[in-house]
Write a protein that holds these residues in place. Structure first.
Motif, PDB file in Angstrom:
ATOM      1  N   LEU A 161       0.814  -1.048   0.065  1.00 33.53           N
ATOM      2  CA  LEU A 161      -0.116  -0.022  -0.118  1.00 33.53           C
ATOM      3  C   LEU A 161       0.983   1.365  -0.072  1.00 33.53           C
ATOM      4  O   LEU A 161       0.303   2.349   0.118  1.00 33.53           O
ATOM      5  CB  LEU A 161      -0.994   0.098   1.225  1.00 33.53           C
ATOM      6  CG  LEU A 161      -1.882  -1.187   1.216  1.00 33.53           C
ATOM      7  CD1 LEU A 161      -2.661  -1.066   2.794  1.00 33.53           C
ATOM      8  CD2 LEU A 161      -3.037  -0.963   0.108  1.00 33.53           C
ATOM      9  N   HIS A 162       2.169   1.291  -0.142  1.00 32.28           N
ATOM     10  CA  HIS A 162       3.186   2.354  -0.254  1.00 32.28           C
ATOM     11  C   HIS A 162       3.191   3.136   1.063  1.00 32.28           C
ATOM     12  O   HIS A 162       3.503   4.319   0.948  1.00 32.28           O
ATOM     13  CB  HIS A 162       2.828   3.121  -1.406  1.00 32.28           C
ATOM     14  CG  HIS A 162       2.766   2.320  -2.785  1.00 32.28           C
ATOM     15  ND1 HIS A 162       4.058   1.672  -3.351  1.00 32.28           N
ATOM     16  CD2 HIS A 162       1.950   2.082  -3.715  1.00 32.28           C
ATOM     17  CE1 HIS A 162       3.493   1.163  -4.592  1.00 32.28           C
ATOM     18  NE2 HIS A 162       2.331   1.181  -4.399  1.00 32.28           N
ATOM     19  N   TRP A 163       2.879   2.377   2.312  1.00 33.89           N
ATOM     20  CA  TRP A 163       2.978   3.324   3.294  1.00 33.89           C
ATOM     21  C   TRP A 163       4.514   3.080   3.910  1.00 33.89           C
ATOM     22  O   TRP A 163       4.934   4.017   4.693  1.00 33.89           O
ATOM     23  CB  TRP A 163       2.221   2.467   4.692  1.00 33.89           C
ATOM     24  CG  TRP A 163       0.456   2.428   4.291  1.00 33.89           C
ATOM     25  CD1 TRP A 163       0.255   3.384   3.544  1.00 33.89           C
ATOM     26  CD2 TRP A 163      -0.301   1.685   4.825  1.00 33.89           C
ATOM     27  NE1 TRP A 163      -1.430   3.243   3.549  1.00 33.89           N
ATOM     28  CE2 TRP A 163      -1.861   2.267   4.215  1.00 33.89           C
ATOM     29  CE3 TRP A 163      -0.251   0.770   5.839  1.00 33.89           C
ATOM     30  CZ2 TRP A 163      -2.856   1.696   4.654  1.00 33.89           C
ATOM     31  CZ3 TRP A 163      -1.486   0.001   6.046  1.00 33.89           C
ATOM     32  CH2 TRP A 163      -2.743   0.534   5.620  1.00 33.89           C
ATOM     33  N   LEU A 164       5.244   2.020   3.566  1.00 30.27           N
ATOM     34  CA  LEU A 164       6.593   1.885   3.893  1.00 30.27           C
ATOM     35  C   LEU A 164       7.340   1.501   2.646  1.00 30.27           C
ATOM     36  O   LEU A 164       6.853   1.013   1.616  1.00 30.27           O
ATOM     37  CB  LEU A 164       6.677   0.910   5.130  1.00 30.27           C
ATOM     38  CG  LEU A 164       6.340   1.196   6.407  1.00 30.27           C
ATOM     39  CD1 LEU A 164       6.589  -0.136   7.333  1.00 30.27           C
ATOM     40  CD2 LEU A 164       6.960   2.291   7.058  1.00 30.27           C
ATOM     41  N   GLN A 165       8.655   2.013   2.709  1.00 27.73           N
ATOM     42  CA  GLN A 165       9.528   1.477   1.660  1.00 27.73           C
ATOM     43  C   GLN A 165      10.401   0.492   2.254  1.00 27.73           C
ATOM     44  O   GLN A 165      10.878   0.653   3.415  1.00 27.73           O
ATOM     45  CB  GLN A 165      10.238   2.768   1.185  1.00 27.73           C
ATOM     46  CG  GLN A 165       9.445   3.908   0.480  1.00 27.73           C
ATOM     47  CD  GLN A 165       8.532   3.202  -1.016  1.00 27.73           C
ATOM     48  OE1 GLN A 165       9.372   2.494  -1.661  1.00 27.73           O
ATOM     49  NE2 GLN A 165       7.428   3.653  -1.055  1.00 27.73           N
ATOM     50  N   ALA A 166      11.124  -0.241   1.459  1.00 27.36           N
ATOM     51  CA  ALA A 166      12.036  -1.335   1.822  1.00 27.36           C
ATOM     52  C   ALA A 166      13.315  -0.842   2.549  1.00 27.36           C
ATOM     53  O   ALA A 166      14.070  -1.358   3.309  1.00 27.36           O
ATOM     54  CB  ALA A 166      12.502  -2.295   0.799  1.00 27.36           C
ATOM     55  N   THR A 167      13.507   0.467   2.244  1.00 23.69           N
ATOM     56  CA  THR A 167      14.605   1.077   2.761  1.00 23.69           C
ATOM     57  C   THR A 167      14.671   1.910   3.849  1.00 23.69           C
ATOM     58  O   THR A 167      15.521   2.381   4.457  1.00 23.69           O
ATOM     59  CB  THR A 167      15.418   2.480   1.364  1.00 23.69           C
ATOM     60  OG1 THR A 167      14.226   3.248   1.057  1.00 23.69           O
ATOM     61  CG2 THR A 167      15.955   1.453   0.334  1.00 23.69           C
ATOM     62  N   ASP A 168      13.272   2.132   4.299  1.00 27.58           N
ATOM     63  CA  ASP A 168      13.174   3.006   5.531  1.00 27.58           C
ATOM     64  C   ASP A 168      13.405   2.099   6.776  1.00 27.58           C
ATOM     65  O   ASP A 168      13.445   0.970   6.918  1.00 27.58           O
ATOM     66  CB  ASP A 168      11.524   2.840   5.855  1.00 27.58           C
ATOM     67  CG  ASP A 168      10.861   4.111   4.516  1.00 27.58           C
ATOM     68  OD1 ASP A 168      11.685   4.658   3.890  1.00 27.58           O
ATOM     69  OD2 ASP A 168       9.593   3.890   4.710  1.00 27.58           O
ATOM     70  N   GLY A 169      13.994   3.077   7.599  1.00 23.31           N
ATOM     71  CA  GLY A 169      14.400   2.202   9.106  1.00 23.31           C
ATOM     72  C   GLY A 169      13.426   1.528   9.736  1.00 23.31           C
ATOM     73  O   GLY A 169      13.544   0.580  10.404  1.00 23.31           O
TER      74      GLY A 169
END
Length: 619
Positions: A134-142
């Motif tokens: 759902l694009h709430w988080l990106q795989a690069t986010d902490g």
């Protein structure tokens, strides 16, 4: 609920501490490994407040508790001692156990302590997948990296966790197989596998395999380590044991695992996954219908734990599992069956049980729905099977897969989300779950449950008095005593309901009202009845007479038989009961007392009462 008392009563009635090899628990059941099943007083355990039912399967004596099983288990272990917790792998086996049952015990003993954590990790991974889809988080986010580590850590380092649990199950030092499991997923080893680098040990080629998330290699390694450790404990002098037992055990077992055990069992894991998928791919829809329709039967017999290694193996080998996706739908079919009874029933107790069972099943715990609603009324179970089969077929037809292991009911939803994005798996889950719930509820409402209050003309019933009380008439000629004087705490405490008891002076037992036989116990010592007005009555002929295995009792009726007041329903050889040193006092109990304002004894204590005389009124 007094968990301590319940635990103590269960231990006493499974034959005491001396009859117990070990005990573990799953989500709803205490699972005892007993030395002799014949010593367990199953009927008495089933009657306990807090016990749903008893199941004997897979070589285990399973006491179904429900959501509070962990509290009861903790008290059981407090009474027995920690040495009784776990599979007790080297303990004396029961007389009934064969090799398959022992294998089931081992698997359950290893995996059961981890089930809650496996489910939690699976749900967390599913929620993380949903957040990225759902694009709430990106795989690069902490945030993603931290949460993903928490969700994926258990699965990545599964050999360490399973190694520790297996060590305890095999009654060995659990830290040794845990250390071997750590070696299997050691970064240098994983890097060598990823790079395709050839390694040798003392000139012997090592067939490198990725052991992250693997299951079977470490279980076998733990078994080998336990054997070596126990042999060394016998052979080495006490002064050398502390260091050299773990050193030799770890080195020998570790080398054997890398050279032989690991590669062979990893191939076995792949083969098992391929066989499972091969059967599924022969006809996914047929597989879905069959599994969806009959899976809850497997749950009833307590054999579903035998499938857990296969499901986990599919997940670790294929990174998804379509089989468990089908099985998940059956939970929603039980939700629908319980909901259908809740909507149809007029009886307060039935509605209460059905309502709580609906919620429980929706949360993934089906035992209250199965044992409280589906099985007692039989037809709802059939309707749930039909709806489950349809839902399973839809699941398979839409190619739904689970991308995580653990969790059931609504908690399974996140695990149907593909890490690459929401696809037909999630939509297949939603559609099949709705079909299973709505289908089972409609089928049960229309065809699966007939409410007694809707089929009886209660206003003209001759067993109601002018104050609208329900009358219960004497069933056995003899002296009447209050329940409080019965020499059995289950009855005297009123835990099973209010009523009275008879000290019989005649061998015949008659029906106290017009109604139906709910059940005749297998040992013939007790009969459950229900009146046309809905009063449920238990006639328990003697105290602890379940142990006589039916010899003094001649039952004249059968389950579901319609009865009339004054009809002969049983004959009892009370002389034989007394000769065997059993108490002939016969409790007669209104088991659905909670549905009424009062249950009042209408005769004086110790009064001799003939057949057909009024003894009890239910307001």
């Amino acid at each position: 609920m007094d968990f301590r008392k319940l635990a103590s009563d269960i231990i006493r009635n499974v034959g005491g501490k001396e009859n117990i090899n070990s005990v573990i628990h799953c989500v709803t059941r205490l699972r005892f490994s007993l030395k002799d099943h014949s010593l367990a007083n199953t009927d008495k355990i089933k009657e306990m407040d807090g016990v749903i039912t008893v199941v004997m399967s897979g070589g285990q004596y399973q006491v179904v508790i429900g959501n509070q099983v962990k509290d009861v288990f903790n008290e059981v272990i407090n009474i027995l001692g920690n040495s009784y917790s776990g599979n007790g792998g080297e303990a004396a086996e029961t007389k009934e156990k064969n090799a398959f049952n022992r294998f089931i015990d081992v698997i359950i003993g290893i995996i059961s302590p981890m089930m809650g954590l496996l489910a939690a990790s699976g749900i967390l991974k599913g929620l993380i997948g949903a957040s990225t889809a759902l694009h709430w988080l990106q795989a690069t986010d902490g945030t993603y990296i931290l949460l993903n580590a928490l969700g994926d850590g258990l699965f990545y380092f599964l050999p360490i966790m399973v190694g520790f649990s297996a060590g305890k199950t095999f009654n060995a030092n659990p830290y040794i197989p845990a250390a071997i499991g750590a070696a299997l997923v050691y970064p240098a080893v994983v890097a060598a596998v990823s790079a395709g680098k050839a390694l040798t040990f003392a000139g012997i080629p090592i067939i490198l395999t990725n052991y992250t998330s693997s299951l079977f290699p470490i279980i076998m390694a733990a078994w080998v380590a336990a054997k070596i450790e126990k042999w060394l404990e016998k052979k080495l002098p006490s002064s050398l044991k502390l260091i050299f037992v773990p050193l030799i055990t770890m080195v020998v077992t570790g080398i054997l695992t890398f050279l032989a055990v690991g590669p062979v069992l990893n191939e076995f894991s792949s083969l098992l996954a391929n066989i499972t998928m091969g059967i599924y791919h022969l006809s996914p829809i047929i597989a879905g219908v069959i599994l969806g329709a009959f899976w809850q039967l497997v749950v009833i017999f307590g054999l579903h734990y035998a499938f857990i290694p296969v499901l986990i193996n599919n997940m670790t080998t294929l990174h998804y599992d379509p089989v468990n996706a089908i099985l998940t739908v059956t939970v929603f079919a039980q939700v629908g069956a319980a909901l259908g009874v809740f909507l149809k029933a007029k009886n307060k107790k039935v509605r209460s049980i059905a309502g709580s069972a609906t919620v429980s099943a929706l949360l993934g715990i089906t035992e209250p729905a199965i044992y409280g609603i589906s099985l007692p009324y039989k037809k709802p179970f059939v309707m749930a099977g039909i709806a489950g089969g349809i839902g399973g077929g839809i699941t398979a037809a839409m190619g739904a897969k689970m991308f995580g292991f653990g969790g059931a009911g609504i908690f399974a939803a996140p695990m149907f989300i593909n890490p690459k994005g929401i696809d037909s798996s999630f939509y297949g889950f939603l559609i099949s779950a709705l079909v299973a719930v709505i289908g089972a509820a409609l089928l049960t409402y229309l065809f699966g449950y007939k409410d007694k209050a809707q089929t009886k003309n209660l206003e003209s019933n001759e067993y109601r008095d002018s104050k609208d009380n329900l009358n219960i008439y004497n069933t056995i000629q003899g002296a009447i005593i209050p329940l409080s004087e019965v020499k059995d705490e289950v009855f005297s405490s009123g835990a099973m309901g209010n009523g009275f008891a008879v000290i019989p002076d005649d061998n015949k037992v008659y029906a106290p009202f017009d109604g139906k036989v709910l059940s005749v116990f297998g040992t013939k010592h007790a009969i459950g009845l229900i009146s046309n007005d809905g009063v449920e009555l238990l006639i328990h002929m003697g105290i602890n007479t379940v142990e006589l295995n039916g010899s003094p009792f001649e039952i004249k009726v059968k389950d579901n038989e319609v009865i009339k007041k004054g009809q002969l329903i049983a004959e009892v050889n009370w002389k034989l009961v007394s000769t065997k040193n059993y108490d002939i006092t016969t409790p007669i109990i209104v088991t659905n007392t909670a549905d009424y304002q009062s249950v009042i004894l209408k005769v004086d204590k110790n009064k001799k009462v003939n057949i057909g005389e009024l003894v009890l009124t239910v307001n």
